[in-house]
Write an enzyme that holds these catalytic residues in place. Sequence first.
Site, PDB file in Angstrom:
ATOM      1  N   TYR A 135      34.536  29.312  18.415  1.00 35.30           N
ATOM      2  CA  TYR A 135      35.385  28.307  19.138  1.00 35.30           C
ATOM      3  C   TYR A 135      35.779  27.088  18.458  1.00 35.30           C
ATOM      4  O   TYR A 135      34.779  26.437  17.821  1.00 35.30           O
ATOM      5  CB  TYR A 135      34.727  28.020  20.431  1.00 35.30           C
ATOM      6  CG  TYR A 135      35.299  27.135  21.419  1.00 35.30           C
ATOM      7  CD1 TYR A 135      36.530  27.152  21.448  1.00 35.30           C
ATOM      8  CD2 TYR A 135      34.781  26.754  22.296  1.00 35.30           C
ATOM      9  CE1 TYR A 135      37.257  26.372  22.274  1.00 35.30           C
ATOM     10  CE2 TYR A 135      35.142  25.882  23.344  1.00 35.30           C
ATOM     11  CZ  TYR A 135      36.425  25.804  23.198  1.00 35.30           C
ATOM     12  OH  TYR A 135      37.276  24.950  24.301  1.00 35.30           O
ATOM     13  N   LYS A 165      38.301  31.805  19.555  1.00 29.22           N
ATOM     14  CA  LYS A 165      39.184  30.885  20.309  1.00 29.22           C
ATOM     15  C   LYS A 165      39.751  29.825  19.639  1.00 29.22           C
ATOM     16  O   LYS A 165      38.859  28.798  19.435  1.00 29.22           O
ATOM     17  CB  LYS A 165      38.301  30.423  21.677  1.00 29.22           C
ATOM     18  CG  LYS A 165      39.132  29.869  22.695  1.00 29.22           C
ATOM     19  CD  LYS A 165      38.312  29.163  23.863  1.00 29.22           C
ATOM     20  CE  LYS A 165      39.073  28.357  24.806  1.00 29.22           C
ATOM     21  NZ  LYS A 165      38.517  27.842  25.827  1.00 29.22           N
TER      22      LYS A 165
END
Length: 297
Positions: A135, A165
């Site tokens: 992330y 992400k």
Amino acid sequence: MSMKFEGLYTALVTPIKDGKTDKAAMDRLLDFVLEGGSDGLVVLGGTGEYGALTHEQRTDAVTYCVEKTAGSVPVVVGIICPGLHDAIEMGKESKKLGADAVMLVTPYYVIPDHQGMVEHHLRFMESVDLPLILYNIPYRTLVNMQPETVAEIVDKADGQVVGIKECEGSIGQVSRLISLVGDKISVICGDEPLFCPDLILGGKAGILATSNVIPRFWKKMYLLIKQGEIDAAVKMHLEIQPFLKTIFGQTNPGPLKVALEHMGLDCGEALLPLHRPEPEYCAKIVEGMQQIEQWWK
């Protein structure tokens, strides 16, 4: 440990009532987003206010999602803490609770370099036996994990990393990511304004906060792109921009919880240090929701 990570994942808000995770509100929200086409759930994380929750609130939120879905869709736990040992502890807890994967934010505040970020993630994976989504969200962490760093982590992870992400905010970085690791892991959009172009470039999925309120919109756009109907997807992309400007006018999930309240899915107020938006801004959110009523009613 392979996991196919594609489609629309909802970055869930965490409903809190009287100091506890609100199971009834969570049930209603999960029904709505799953019926709206969400392919999976990301519980906790930034939208779920990880840093403002107690340990009990976190574990209850994960438990409710796992029990509600009963294996029908993947449940990913977003871990938003800078310390390795705290992250590992939550990762192990997530596995015990039945999560399918974890999403680990880049370590922040200390501003690590390339080597530090590689070692941090490898150490985490040595201790947590779950598929991992990286992330990267530098506008929150002030740490930008470069595509070359991602590539090294992926190469050394022995298949445990299944996606990233990416919220750096530029098409350039997404393009470099896809060119380096797009054939090995899923490059996942975390910024709604880039969802359409990211998918066109080869991104595989989205983890989106506004999927709490308009999951049908994002699933429709995803399917159009998968079917090659790019012009129709671009039209949707352009039409949603005014709403996105409104809903992201203040730090979420404050505005999202106002929108959900308007929809009859009251999930409580944003938790300190966030707070409910001012009445004038709440009115703008409601006006924006009325303009896109077809996607949530």
